[in-house]
Design an enzyme around this catalytic site. Structure first.
Site, PDB file in Angstrom:
ATOM      1  N   HIS A   1       0.958  -1.030  -0.087  1.00 30.54           N
ATOM      2  CA  HIS A   1       0.074  -0.122   0.121  1.00 30.54           C
ATOM      3  C   HIS A   1       0.797   1.281  -0.007  1.00 30.54           C
ATOM      4  O   HIS A   1       2.099   1.107  -0.103  1.00 30.54           O
ATOM      5  CB  HIS A   1      -1.075  -0.071   1.210  1.00 30.54           C
ATOM      6  CG  HIS A   1      -0.112  -0.156   2.578  1.00 30.54           C
ATOM      7  ND1 HIS A   1       0.628   0.749   3.005  1.00 30.54           N
ATOM      8  CD2 HIS A   1      -0.284  -1.408   3.418  1.00 30.54           C
ATOM      9  CE1 HIS A   1       1.087   0.119   4.061  1.00 30.54           C
ATOM     10  NE2 HIS A   1       0.589  -1.172   4.445  1.00 30.54           N
ATOM     11  N   GLU A   2       0.165   2.329   0.154  1.00 38.96           N
ATOM     12  CA  GLU A   2       1.036   3.634  -0.014  1.00 38.96           C
ATOM     13  C   GLU A   2       2.100   3.659   1.156  1.00 38.96           C
ATOM     14  O   GLU A   2       3.101   4.469   0.983  1.00 38.96           O
ATOM     15  CB  GLU A   2       0.054   4.760   0.128  1.00 38.96           C
ATOM     16  CG  GLU A   2      -0.400   5.461  -1.148  1.00 38.96           C
ATOM     17  CD  GLU A   2       0.722   5.727  -1.876  1.00 38.96           C
ATOM     18  OE1 GLU A   2       1.588   6.304  -1.895  1.00 38.96           O
ATOM     19  OE2 GLU A   2       0.748   5.422  -3.371  1.00 38.96           O
TER      20      GLU A   2
ATOM     21  N   HIS B   1       3.983   1.429   2.214  1.00 39.06           N
ATOM     22  CA  HIS B   1       5.310   0.701   1.622  1.00 39.06           C
ATOM     23  C   HIS B   1       5.758   1.571   0.462  1.00 39.06           C
ATOM     24  O   HIS B   1       6.993   1.734   0.559  1.00 39.06           O
ATOM     25  CB  HIS B   1       4.840  -0.715   1.160  1.00 39.06           C
ATOM     26  CG  HIS B   1       4.321  -1.675   2.015  1.00 39.06           C
ATOM     27  ND1 HIS B   1       3.028  -2.100   2.127  1.00 39.06           N
ATOM     28  CD2 HIS B   1       4.823  -2.236   2.952  1.00 39.06           C
ATOM     29  CE1 HIS B   1       2.960  -2.868   2.785  1.00 39.06           C
ATOM     30  NE2 HIS B   1       3.925  -3.217   3.436  1.00 39.06           N
TER      31      HIS B   1
ATOM     32  N   ASP C   1       4.664   0.711  12.777  1.00 40.28           N
ATOM     33  CA  ASP C   1       5.367  -0.156  13.687  1.00 40.28           C
ATOM     34  C   ASP C   1       6.464   0.299  14.484  1.00 40.28           C
ATOM     35  O   ASP C   1       7.414  -0.276  14.287  1.00 40.28           O
ATOM     36  CB  ASP C   1       5.630  -1.316  12.606  1.00 40.28           C
ATOM     37  CG  ASP C   1       4.408  -1.791  11.772  1.00 40.28           C
ATOM     38  OD1 ASP C   1       3.732  -2.334  12.351  1.00 40.28           O
ATOM     39  OD2 ASP C   1       4.629  -2.092  10.794  1.00 40.28           O
TER      40      ASP C   1
HETATM   41  O1  PAF Z   1       6.623  -5.137   8.999  1.00 41.43           O
HETATM   42  C1  PAF Z   1       6.870  -6.186   8.235  1.00 41.43           C
HETATM   43  O2  PAF Z   1       5.980  -5.941   7.271  1.00 41.43           O
HETATM   44  C2  PAF Z   1       7.643  -7.364   8.805  1.00 41.43           C
HETATM   45  O3  PAF Z   1       7.432  -7.341  10.034  1.00 41.43           O
HETATM   46  C3  PAF Z   1       9.011  -7.308   8.087  1.00 41.43           C
HETATM   47  C4  PAF Z   1       9.814  -6.108   8.725  1.00 41.43           C
HETATM   48  C5  PAF Z   1       8.966  -7.132   6.666  1.00 41.43           C
HETATM   49  C6  PAF Z   1       9.608  -8.684   8.668  1.00 41.43           C
HETATM   50  O4  PAF Z   1       8.959  -9.700   8.077  1.00 41.43           O
END
Ligand code: PAF
Length: 277
Positions: free
Chosen positions: A31-32, A34, A147
């Site tokens: 999504h945006e 990422h 996160d």
């Molecule tokens: O944040 C995420 O999508 C996951 O925890 C990661 C960092 C790709 C590890 O699997």
């Protein structure tokens, strides 16, 4: 854009890259949020590697590993548009071959917040991220502020294990109504989607109280909790006002702090946070 499935192939390409390499680890269903990480990686590096791997080691037995949303075709199209150089998409067997038995356990900062509801989650995250760092050997790696605890855990691991790279934390990207972007938002129906706006409302309230001079962390947590409880579809997992580095719960907000929360709405468990100071 090269699509790569084996560790040996990534290593072979890595030897050919000159200049800095930016890594964006993902579990796909982009999504945006990422794409903001990929854009920043693109701006700051000669080569951009994105990994797509739904890491089984970070899912508990009752979590959504089997049903985790996936759309590889769409992901690859989006990454191509962002001029990604390499997409690393290993199989489970490539990452965790038979006999795999080494794990990365980051202590202390993993003992609170997310860990209470997701035991073993950070062990799975730290292990896969350490493996990705060893495989890709990036100059910089990009993670989202959404996160926040994950970013703190990874920074701790990098410092403690002397890993030679820089961790970049990119601000949370939000929908128009303030909901933090997440692959799991797809689990929300329209009524739940509306209810989910309570997360940012509670965090905004925390920020307003703090900006208004409230230093008593318990009072801030109480006000946030009372607001969320007015939303019938929301079930609180935790509401936290913690030290921004150690994530220890605060009595008094007298330095950099993090307001964070996890709330279940329908099938989705949503998290969000807001730095205070
Ligand atoms: O944040 C995420 O999508 C996951 O925890 C990661 C960092 C790709 C590890 O699997």
């Amino acid at each position: 854009m090269q699509l790569v499935e084996t560790i040996a192939h990534v290593r072979e390409l890595r030897r050919q890259f000159s200049g800095s390499v930016g890594l964006v680890p993902t579990m796909g269903y982009l999504h945006e949020g990422h794409l903001a990480l990929v854009r920043q990686a693109r701006n700051e590096n000669s080569t951009v590697v994105v990994s797509i791997f739904v890491n089984p080691a970070q899912f508990g037995p009752s979590e959504d590993l089997a049903s985790y949303p996936r759309d590889l075709e769409r992901d690859l199209k989006l990454l191509d548009e962002q001029k990604t150089d390499v997409v690393f998409m290993p199989s489970d067997e490539e990452m965790y071959p038979l006999g795999f038995s080494s794990w990365v356990d980051v202590e202390k900062v993993t003992e609170r917040l997310e860990e209470a509801s997701r035991p073993g989650f950070f062990r799975g995250v730290a292990t896969v991220v350490a493996k990705l760092f060893n495989i890709v050997q990036p100059t910089k790696a990009y993670f989202g502020q959404k996160d926040a605890q994950q970013a703190i855990v990874i920074k701790r691991m990098v410092a403690d294990l002397n890993m030679d790279l820089e961790i970049i934390v990119v601000p949370t990207v939000r929908e128009n109504d303030g909901l933090a972007m997440s692959s799991r938002n797809v689990y929300l129906n329209s009524e739940e989607r509306q209810a989910a706006t309570i997360l940012l409302k509670a965090l905004t309230l925390a920020k307003e109280l703090w900006q208004g001079g409230e230093k008593d962390a318990e009072k801030i947590r109480y006000q946030m909790t009372s607001l969320i409880q007015k939303e019938p579809l929301a079930q609180i997992d935790y509401v936290s006002i913690a030290d921004a580095d150690t994530l220890e719960e605060l009595k008094v907000v007298d330095g950099p702090a993090l307001a964070s929360l996890a709330v279940r709405i329908g099938k989705a468990r949503l998290i969000d946070n807001m730095p205070l100071g």
